[in-house]
Write a protein that holds these residues in place. Sequence first.
Motif, mmCIF file in Angstrom:
data_model
loop_
_atom_site.group_PDB
_atom_site.id
_atom_site.type_symbol
_atom_site.label_atom_id
_atom_site.label_comp_id
_atom_site.label_asym_id
_atom_site.label_seq_id
_atom_site.Cartn_x
_atom_site.Cartn_y
_atom_site.Cartn_z
ATOM 1 N N ARG A 160 0.667 -0.750 -0.037
ATOM 2 C CA ARG A 160 0.073 -0.295 0.169
ATOM 3 C C ARG A 160 0.702 1.200 -0.163
ATOM 4 O O ARG A 160 0.605 2.026 -0.556
ATOM 5 C CB ARG A 160 -0.913 -0.080 1.097
ATOM 6 N N LEU A 163 0.582 3.583 -2.802
ATOM 7 C CA LEU A 163 0.501 4.955 -2.502
ATOM 8 C C LEU A 163 1.501 6.733 -2.608
ATOM 9 O O LEU A 163 1.092 6.887 -3.255
ATOM 10 C CB LEU A 163 0.084 5.784 -0.918
ATOM 11 N N ASP A 217 -7.486 4.996 -3.914
ATOM 12 C CA ASP A 217 -6.125 4.117 -2.870
ATOM 13 C C ASP A 217 -7.225 2.942 -2.040
ATOM 14 O O ASP A 217 -7.333 2.052 -1.731
ATOM 15 C CB ASP A 217 -5.814 4.772 -1.489
#
Length: 168
Positions: free
Chosen positions: A20, A24, A117
Amino acid sequence: MTDVSGQKDQLDQKDTNSERQKWLSVLARCTLQDLQHHWNKLTKTEADLSNLPYRFLRKAETGLVMVRGRAGGDGQQFNLGEVSVTRCTVCLDSDHIGYAYIRGRDHKKAELVAVLDALLQTNRWSQQIREIFVTPLASAQEKAKLDRKSQIATSKVDFFTMVRGEDA
């Protein structure tokens, strides 16, 4: 949890925090134009995303963050200065929450990164968004980084000390 099509969807446990962080980072470093280009490409093939239902938990807002540096890379810390940062938090109807922190004052970019996201955390959209957004944008960023490194390397100067012989 259900996704935008009403199908059951659970958080994918294989998506670790480091994955993640990577997506990001890639999304935050690209331009709004790149994001919109890829978003338009995705919404042409996926009608569900053209009017994606989500709500703001925190609308995009801009503030300042203090940037710190170190003398010599590993020496004493010092305050380098302040940088504008925009943050945004959204929640999909499937209860997936997306966050964005981007450098600069672009509220639309922060909103789009937060939506992506959240979508990247769903089983239904994760793979498509990785293929359409994350992978090509990461490759382009890596290529730009290598091009910049090679451009800088051409101007590198090696300093050396010559030993003089004494005639006396």
